[in-house]
Design a protein around this motif. Sequence first.
Motif, PDB file in Angstrom:
ATOM      1  N   LEU A 138     -30.286  17.033  13.374  1.00  0.00           N
ATOM      2  CA  LEU A 138     -31.546  17.170  13.870  1.00  0.00           C
ATOM      3  C   LEU A 138     -33.391  17.410  14.087  1.00  0.00           C
ATOM      4  O   LEU A 138     -33.327  16.929  15.020  1.00  0.00           O
ATOM      5  CB  LEU A 138     -31.358  18.957  14.480  1.00  0.00           C
ATOM      6  N   PHE A 139     -33.612  17.275  12.742  1.00  0.00           N
ATOM      7  CA  PHE A 139     -34.595  16.587  12.079  1.00  0.00           C
ATOM      8  C   PHE A 139     -34.540  16.196  10.816  1.00  0.00           C
ATOM      9  O   PHE A 139     -34.160  15.854   9.873  1.00  0.00           O
ATOM     10  CB  PHE A 139     -35.574  18.293  11.899  1.00  0.00           C
ATOM     11  N   THR A 140     -35.492  15.005  11.261  1.00  0.00           N
ATOM     12  CA  THR A 140     -35.899  14.474  10.069  1.00  0.00           C
ATOM     13  C   THR A 140     -37.433  15.017   9.042  1.00  0.00           C
ATOM     14  O   THR A 140     -38.091  14.484  10.251  1.00  0.00           O
ATOM     15  CB  THR A 140     -36.410  12.706  10.123  1.00  0.00           C
ATOM     16  N   VAL A 141     -37.564  14.992   8.531  1.00  0.00           N
ATOM     17  CA  VAL A 141     -38.623  15.440   7.461  1.00  0.00           C
ATOM     18  C   VAL A 141     -38.973  14.158   6.221  1.00  0.00           C
ATOM     19  O   VAL A 141     -38.050  13.797   5.319  1.00  0.00           O
ATOM     20  CB  VAL A 141     -38.793  16.790   6.440  1.00  0.00           C
ATOM     21  N   LEU A 142     -40.449  13.964   7.486  1.00  0.00           N
ATOM     22  CA  LEU A 142     -40.883  13.202   6.080  1.00  0.00           C
ATOM     23  C   LEU A 142     -42.156  13.464   4.766  1.00  0.00           C
ATOM     24  O   LEU A 142     -43.206  14.061   5.886  1.00  0.00           O
ATOM     25  CB  LEU A 142     -41.229  11.527   7.030  1.00  0.00           C
ATOM     26  N   LYS A 143     -42.366  12.888   3.668  1.00  0.00           N
ATOM     27  CA  LYS A 143     -43.288  13.040   3.080  1.00  0.00           C
ATOM     28  C   LYS A 143     -44.130  12.235   3.444  1.00  0.00           C
ATOM     29  O   LYS A 143     -44.494  11.077   3.205  1.00  0.00           O
ATOM     30  CB  LYS A 143     -42.933  13.224   1.716  1.00  0.00           C
ATOM     31  N   LYS A 144     -45.484  12.421   3.491  1.00  0.00           N
ATOM     32  CA  LYS A 144     -46.454  10.917   3.998  1.00  0.00           C
ATOM     33  C   LYS A 144     -47.010  10.904   2.478  1.00  0.00           C
ATOM     34  O   LYS A 144     -47.722  11.957   1.731  1.00  0.00           O
ATOM     35  CB  LYS A 144     -47.558  11.493   4.962  1.00  0.00           C
ATOM     36  N   PHE A 186     -54.180  15.845   1.112  1.00  0.00           N
ATOM     37  CA  PHE A 186     -53.486  17.214   0.929  1.00  0.00           C
ATOM     38  C   PHE A 186     -51.867  16.987   1.370  1.00  0.00           C
ATOM     39  O   PHE A 186     -51.606  15.474   1.771  1.00  0.00           O
ATOM     40  CB  PHE A 186     -53.571  17.934   2.409  1.00  0.00           C
ATOM     41  N   GLY A 187     -51.293  17.284   0.757  1.00  0.00           N
ATOM     42  CA  GLY A 187     -49.828  17.557   0.649  1.00  0.00           C
ATOM     43  C   GLY A 187     -49.299  17.496   2.103  1.00  0.00           C
ATOM     44  O   GLY A 187     -49.584  18.164   3.562  1.00  0.00           O
ATOM     45  N   THR A 188     -48.907  15.934   2.687  1.00  0.00           N
ATOM     46  CA  THR A 188     -48.620  16.109   4.471  1.00  0.00           C
ATOM     47  C   THR A 188     -46.979  15.961   4.643  1.00  0.00           C
ATOM     48  O   THR A 188     -46.463  14.854   4.128  1.00  0.00           O
ATOM     49  CB  THR A 188     -49.656  16.092   5.049  1.00  0.00           C
ATOM     50  N   TRP A 189     -46.260  16.927   5.608  1.00  0.00           N
ATOM     51  CA  TRP A 189     -45.105  16.787   5.612  1.00  0.00           C
ATOM     52  C   TRP A 189     -44.971  16.801   6.722  1.00  0.00           C
ATOM     53  O   TRP A 189     -45.644  17.415   8.109  1.00  0.00           O
ATOM     54  CB  TRP A 189     -44.310  18.069   5.348  1.00  0.00           C
ATOM     55  N   GLU A 190     -44.183  15.944   8.298  1.00  0.00           N
ATOM     56  CA  GLU A 190     -43.570  15.360   9.325  1.00  0.00           C
ATOM     57  C   GLU A 190     -42.555  15.833   9.674  1.00  0.00           C
ATOM     58  O   GLU A 190     -41.325  15.322   8.713  1.00  0.00           O
ATOM     59  CB  GLU A 190     -44.395  14.348   9.798  1.00  0.00           C
ATOM     60  N   VAL A 200     -46.702  19.833   8.416  1.00  0.00           N
ATOM     61  CA  VAL A 200     -47.432  21.095   8.173  1.00  0.00           C
ATOM     62  C   VAL A 200     -48.186  20.522   7.104  1.00  0.00           C
ATOM     63  O   VAL A 200     -47.995  19.163   5.999  1.00  0.00           O
ATOM     64  CB  VAL A 200     -45.922  21.636   6.742  1.00  0.00           C
ATOM     65  N   LYS A 201     -49.168  21.055   6.237  1.00  0.00           N
ATOM     66  CA  LYS A 201     -50.455  20.425   5.592  1.00  0.00           C
ATOM     67  C   LYS A 201     -50.092  21.048   4.585  1.00  0.00           C
ATOM     68  O   LYS A 201     -50.260  22.600   4.712  1.00  0.00           O
ATOM     69  CB  LYS A 201     -51.445  20.575   6.410  1.00  0.00           C
ATOM     70  N   LYS A 202     -50.043  21.076   3.231  1.00  0.00           N
ATOM     71  CA  LYS A 202     -50.096  21.933   1.762  1.00  0.00           C
ATOM     72  C   LYS A 202     -52.031  21.629   1.579  1.00  0.00           C
ATOM     73  O   LYS A 202     -52.317  20.507   1.072  1.00  0.00           O
ATOM     74  CB  LYS A 202     -49.641  21.622   1.063  1.00  0.00           C
ATOM     75  N   PRO A 203     -52.905  23.069   1.560  1.00  0.00           N
ATOM     76  CA  PRO A 203     -53.703  23.362   1.164  1.00  0.00           C
ATOM     77  C   PRO A 203     -53.879  22.724  -0.683  1.00  0.00           C
ATOM     78  O   PRO A 203     -52.628  22.546  -1.249  1.00  0.00           O
ATOM     79  CB  PRO A 203     -54.676  24.381   1.010  1.00  0.00           C
ATOM     80  N   LEU A 204     -54.860  22.123  -0.363  1.00  0.00           N
ATOM     81  CA  LEU A 204     -55.449  21.587  -2.111  1.00  0.00           C
ATOM     82  C   LEU A 204     -55.274  23.075  -2.896  1.00  0.00           C
ATOM     83  O   LEU A 204     -56.012  24.202  -2.401  1.00  0.00           O
ATOM     84  CB  LEU A 204     -56.606  21.121  -2.457  1.00  0.00           C
ATOM     85  N   CYS A 205     -55.034  23.748  -4.091  1.00  0.00           N
ATOM     86  CA  CYS A 205     -54.703  24.483  -4.512  1.00  0.00           C
ATOM     87  C   CYS A 205     -55.398  24.608  -6.096  1.00  0.00           C
ATOM     88  O   CYS A 205     -54.698  24.616  -6.986  1.00  0.00           O
ATOM     89  CB  CYS A 205     -53.250  24.981  -4.566  1.00  0.00           C
ATOM     90  N   PHE A 206     -55.960  23.826  -6.851  1.00  0.00           N
ATOM     91  CA  PHE A 206     -56.999  23.873  -7.968  1.00  0.00           C
ATOM     92  C   PHE A 206     -57.189  24.778  -8.561  1.00  0.00           C
ATOM     93  O   PHE A 206     -58.322  25.416  -7.531  1.00  0.00           O
ATOM     94  CB  PHE A 206     -58.120  22.466  -7.990  1.00  0.00           C
ATOM     95  N   LEU A 207     -57.620  25.153  -9.526  1.00  0.00           N
ATOM     96  CA  LEU A 207     -57.412  26.364 -10.396  1.00  0.00           C
ATOM     97  C   LEU A 207     -57.463  26.959  -9.591  1.00  0.00           C
ATOM     98  O   LEU A 207     -58.956  28.595  -9.079  1.00  0.00           O
ATOM     99  CB  LEU A 207     -59.424  26.239 -10.475  1.00  0.00           C
ATOM    100  N   CYS A 254     -41.388  23.897   2.850  1.00  0.00           N
ATOM    101  CA  CYS A 254     -41.453  25.266   1.672  1.00  0.00           C
ATOM    102  C   CYS A 254     -39.993  25.098   0.719  1.00  0.00           C
ATOM    103  O   CYS A 254     -40.838  24.800  -0.422  1.00  0.00           O
ATOM    104  CB  CYS A 254     -41.779  26.541   2.568  1.00  0.00           C
ATOM    105  N   ALA A 255     -39.101  24.519   0.693  1.00  0.00           N
ATOM    106  CA  ALA A 255     -38.244  23.791  -0.279  1.00  0.00           C
ATOM    107  C   ALA A 255     -38.855  23.217  -0.765  1.00  0.00           C
ATOM    108  O   ALA A 255     -38.899  22.565  -2.163  1.00  0.00           O
ATOM    109  CB  ALA A 255     -37.092  23.963   0.147  1.00  0.00           C
ATOM    110  N   LEU A 256     -39.251  21.683  -0.369  1.00  0.00           N
ATOM    111  CA  LEU A 256     -39.647  20.566  -1.148  1.00  0.00           C
ATOM    112  C   LEU A 256     -40.975  20.592  -1.600  1.00  0.00           C
ATOM    113  O   LEU A 256     -41.073  19.693  -2.964  1.00  0.00           O
ATOM    114  CB  LEU A 256     -39.748  19.819  -0.107  1.00  0.00           C
ATOM    115  N   ILE A 257     -41.737  21.695  -0.570  1.00  0.00           N
ATOM    116  CA  ILE A 257     -43.241  21.247  -2.130  1.00  0.00           C
ATOM    117  C   ILE A 257     -42.405  22.405  -3.289  1.00  0.00           C
ATOM    118  O   ILE A 257     -43.303  22.404  -3.734  1.00  0.00           O
ATOM    119  CB  ILE A 257     -43.848  22.690  -0.808  1.00  0.00           C
ATOM    120  N   ASN A 258     -41.657  23.611  -3.271  1.00  0.00           N
ATOM    121  CA  ASN A 258     -41.465  23.944  -4.455  1.00  0.00           C
ATOM    122  C   ASN A 258     -40.610  23.653  -5.162  1.00  0.00           C
ATOM    123  O   ASN A 258     -39.637  23.787  -6.078  1.00  0.00           O
ATOM    124  CB  ASN A 258     -41.586  25.454  -4.097  1.00  0.00           C
ATOM    125  N   HIS A 259     -39.437  22.202  -4.798  1.00  0.00           N
ATOM    126  CA  HIS A 259     -39.353  21.482  -5.663  1.00  0.00           C
ATOM    127  C   HIS A 259     -37.789  22.011  -5.955  1.00  0.00           C
ATOM    128  O   HIS A 259     -37.247  22.070  -7.269  1.00  0.00           O
ATOM    129  CB  HIS A 259     -39.989  21.539  -6.669  1.00  0.00           C
TER     130      HIS A 259
END
Length: 211
Positions: A71-77, A82-86, A113-120, A204-209
């Motif tokens: 159905l979908f292929t999800v790629l991490k760029k 910023f963390g980006t998944w397509e 999907v773009k993950k924001p920077l979350c430092f500190l 979301c699951a990939l972001i959270n390992h």
Amino acid sequence: MAKVYPQALLSSAQYLTTQQEVFTVWMKSLVLNGNGCTVFNSSGQLVYRVDNYDSKCADEVFLMDSKGNLLFTVLKKKFRVFGTWEGYKFAPGDCGRSSTGKLKEGKNLHFKVKKPLCFLRKRDDFPPCEVLLGLEKNQSLYKYKMEDWAGNGTCKIVDNLGALVAEVKRKQSTSGVVLGEDVLTMVVEPNYDHSLIMGFVVVCALINHQM
């Protein structure tokens, strides 16, 4: 170990309905010693699956239907600030690759999907992920947000007006007992493509390992 839901197959998947849909997301692969997740509808029928085999947090993940159709292929760029998944969407029977084995990128790009920077920042103070939909040629662009995404695979997806589109949270039994961290409930509001929502949940699951 008790089954989360009995394994059954849908004869034909319905990705868009006019009523709220509830799914069980089990963060386990049906493949022995594999990584991924298995998704059941409210009737206990298998509807989606992700099987990463022996690779966890892979840069390329495949969301399939109950019969193993892509159905979908999800790629991490890589190499992005910023963390980006397509997410690339393919027609039934399309393996998603050219005759040389290369992924058909660009042409089939469906969401990002773009993950924001979350430092500190504390986990409960992370800004939402930006979700862009309609990236194919001649398509209208839609923007969504993925909130509360940091931890245990739970998240909330809202549109640009803040209206709820879908929510993933820990599953509870009928008696109110919260199940393990690997068993989640995905609630999708009416008139949304739940295969697409599942693509966001995979990110979301990939972001959270988790897979």
